[in-house]
Design an enzyme around this catalytic site. Structure first.
Site, PDB file in Angstrom:
ATOM      1  CG  HIS A   1     -28.292 -17.805  17.625  1.00 36.72           C
ATOM      2  ND1 HIS A   1     -29.221 -18.116  16.663  1.00 36.72           N
ATOM      3  CD2 HIS A   1     -27.413 -18.846  17.655  1.00 36.72           C
ATOM      4  CE1 HIS A   1     -28.924 -19.282  16.127  1.00 36.72           C
ATOM      5  NE2 HIS A   1     -27.831 -19.750  16.704  1.00 36.72           N
TER       6      HIS A   1
ATOM      7  CB  CYS B   1     -26.781 -19.813  13.343  1.00 36.85           C
ATOM      8  SG  CYS B   1     -25.628 -20.951  14.148  1.00 36.85           S
TER       9      CYS B   1
END
Length: 510
Positions: free
Chosen positions: A433, A341
Site C-alpha cells: 500500500h 494487496c
C-alpha cells in the site's frame, strides 16, 4: 500547558476527524507539543507505524498534523469489519481475533477500558496536550454502559467534550440539544459546548440560533467553520478520494500533455485502503472514479483492483458482476491493470484461505503467476525498495503469503533482488500500500500506463503528494485559527469543562 480535549459529534461524519486534525495543526503551530488519540476506531483504511503496529489512517494523518510519528498508543483499538456482524479486533497494533458485534459490545469492549486509559495516560505524560476523537455520537444510549471511546473515556480521564455538528445536513440545533439532553447528569457536566461545521452563508443569520442554543443549554458555541471543498483527511468508512477535492481546488493547471488518463477503481466489497488511489488523483490530468459495472472499464486507461478485507468474497463479486471477465479481456489485450494487496491476490492463479473466508482452495483470475496462502500471522511492515528505476516506500497489511512463480520482478531491493509483486505484460500486482505516494515512481508508472494506452499524457514534473498533504493540514489549521474561539479552546484544553454547567432534562441513567 497540560491538558486534553475530546472532540465528539452529533453523528458519524460530522467532521470529528477533520476538526481534530485542524486543532492539532493549530496547536503545534503555537509551539504546543500535541498528540492525537482515538480509543476505538472502526475502519478498513489503516496504516502501519514504524514499530509495525496497525492503526487507523485518520490517526496517522492526525499525527502528521501534530508533526509527530504515529504510534499504536494513538489508536489502541481498531475494528476491521469482515462482514455485517463481525470484525477483526486489532489491539495495540496487532490482531487478536475475530468477534461479533454482540460479543464485542457484550463485554469485550469494556474489558479494554484499562488498556485504553493506560495509552491515553502515557500520551498525556509525554505531550503538552492530547486531542481525542470520539466515534459516532456520544448519545448512543444503547451502548453507553460499555462505551470506551466517547463519554466512557471522557468520564474516566476527566476530559472536556466539544460536540461537532454538520449544519450542511440540516437539523444541527436539534442535534446539539438532543445530544446533551440524552446524557446523564455526570456526562452532561463534561459537555463544554459546540462547534458548527460546514456552514454556508452569512454567519450573522446564524447567531440568533446560537444565542438561543446557549440560553437553552448554558453552553457556548466555540466556532462556526465555513464549508470548504477538499478538507477531508483519510476516510474511515467513506468512498471519497480524500485529496481529490483539494487538488481540483488548489491546482487548476491543465494536464501537461495533450491527453488525460482515466483510472477506474473496482469498488469491491470490504474495500480497504482505497486511499492508495489518492496519489493518482493528485496528478493533474488523471481522472479517478469508482466503478461497479463492466461497461465502465471500457474507456479506462488503467483499472485498479484495490485491497479488501474479504479477498475471496471480492473475487466472487467481480465474477458475478461480469467485471472479472472484463479484467481478463483487458489483460489479454495488453491494457493496464494494477492489483494492490487483495487485488494482487485476486489476479493470481490460486488462493488457499483457511483464515479470512475459510473457503479453502479457490481459483484466482490466473493473470499473474502467483499462488497465495493465507497465514494466521498478519504481515505488518514498512518496506522500501525500487521499481521502474525509482525509489519506492510503502506499507504491508495482509494475511496472504504470495509465492511468485514467474513474470517480471515488480519491486526489488537496491541489488535487484525481488522484494514483492510481479508483472506480466501490462498487468502489475503488489502487496505494498502507499507505493504510489512515492512521486518518482508514480510518474514512471503513469508514463508506462500512458504508453500502453496510447495516450499523450505527461505527468507533471513537480507534483509532491507529501506537499499536498501538508498544504491540506495547514488549511485545516487555518480554519480553526480563523473561525474558532481559539482563546476559549486553549482554556478548555488546559482547565477542563467550565464548572456549574446546567443539566438538560430528561437525561439518561448514569
Amino acid at each position: 500547558m497540560s491538558g486534553g480535549l475530546l472532540v465528539a459529534g452529533t453523528t458519524s461524519d460530522a467532521g470529528k476527524s477533520v476538526v481534530t486534525a485542524g486543532i492539532c495543526r493549530w496547536l503545534v503551530r503555537q509551539g504546543v507539543r500535541v498528540a492525537p488519540f482515538k480509543a476505538q476506531n472502526m475502519s478498513l483504511n489503516s496504516f502501519v507505524t514504524r514499530e509495525g503496529a496497525e492503526i487507523g489512517r485518520a490517526q496517522a494523518m492526525q499525527a502528521q498534523a501534530c508533526r509527530v510519528e504515529p504510534t499504536a498508543l494513538m489508536n489502541p483499538v481498531l475494528l476491521k469489519p469482515g462482514g455485517e456482524r463481525s470484525s477483526q479486533v486489532v489491539l495495540l497494533g496487532k490482531p487478536v481475533g475475530e468477534m461479533s458485534a454482540r460479543g464485542y459490545h457484550g463485554g469485550r469492549q469494556h474489558q479494554l477500558l484499562g488498556t485504553v486509559l493506560d495509552c491515553l495516560a502515557e500520551l498525556r505524560g509525554t505531550y503538552d496536550a492530547v486531542i481525542c476523537e470520539g466515534a459516532g455520537s456520544p448519545a448512543e444510549i444503547n451502548l453507553r454502559r460499555t462505551d470506551i471511546v466517547n463519554m466512557g473515556i471522557a468520564r474516566n480521564a476527566g476530559l472536556p467534550v466539544l460536540i461537532v455538528g454538520d449544519i450542511d445536513r440540516g437539523g444541527v440545533f436539534a442535534s446539539f440539544f438532543g445530544t446533551v439532553a440524552l446524557l446523564s447528569p455526570e456526562d452532561q457536566a463534561l459537555i463544554a459546548g459546540f462547534l458548527v461545521n460546514k456552514f454556508r452563508g452569512d454567519v450573522s443569520l446564524l447567531e440568533p440560533g446560537l444565542d438561543m442554543l446557549h440560553g437553552l443549554t448554558g453552553r457556548h458555541t466555540y466556532g462556526v467553520l465555513p464549508f470548504r471543498h477538499g478538507l477531508g483527511i483519510d476516510e474511515e468508512d467513506g468512498l471519497r478520494v480524500s485529496l481529490r477535492g483539494t487538488v481540483r481546488e488548489s491546482n487548476t493547471a491543465p494536464p501537461v500533455g495533450e491527453d488525460v488518463l482515466r483510472v477506474a477503481v473496482c469498488a469491491i466489497p470490504l474495500m480497504s485502503n482505497f486511499t492508495d488511489v489518492d496519489a493518482l488523483a493528485a496528478e493533474p490530468g488523471v481522472i479517478v472514479r469508482f466503478v461497479d459495472r463492466p461497461e465502465e472499464l471500457a474507456d479506462a486507461d488503467l483499472v485498479v483492483i484495490p485491497g479488501t478485507r474479504g479477498t475471496v468474497r471480492a473475487l466472487e463479486w467481480l465474477r458475478a458482476r461480469g467485471l472479472a471477465d472484463a479484467v481478463l479481456r483487458r489483460a489479454a489485450e495488453g491494457r493496464p491493470v494494477l492489483g494492490v494487496c487483495g487485488g494482487f491476490q485476486i489476479l493470481g492463479e490460486r488462493i488457499e484461505d483457511d483464515v479470512e473466508s475459510r473457503r479453502g482452495r479457490v481459483d484466482g483470475l490466473g493473470i499473474l503467476p502467483v499462488r497465495v496462502r493465507f497465514a494466521r500471522e498478519k504481515t505488518l511492515t514498512r518496506p522500501v525498495g525500487r521499481a521502474l528505476g525509482e525509489r519506492v516506500e510503502g506499507y504491508e497489511i495482509h494475511h496472504g503469503v504470495a509465492d511468485v512463480t514467474g513474470g517480471e520482478t515488480f519491486l526489488s531491493d537496491d541489488e535487484g533482488r525481488a522484494l514483492d509483486g510481479c508483472r506480466v505484460g501490462q498487468t502489475w500486482g503488489t502487496h505494498w500500500h502507499g507505493s504510489l505516494e512515492s512521486d518518482g515512481f508514480r510518474r514512471a508508472f503513469l508514463r508506462e500506463v500512458a504508453a500502453a494506452a496510447c495516450r499523450r499524457f505527461v505527468p507533471a514534473p513537480d507534483t509532491s503528494f507529501a506537499g499536498l498533504r501538508e498544504e491540506q493540514l495547514d488549511r485545516l489549521g487555518d480554519l480553526i485559527e480563523q473561525h474558532a474561539d481559539t482563546g476559549a479552546l486553549l482554556r478548555l484544553i488546559e482547565s477542563g469543562a467550565p464548572q456549574g454547567l446546567p443539566f438538560i432534562p430528561p437525561g439518561a441513567p448514569a
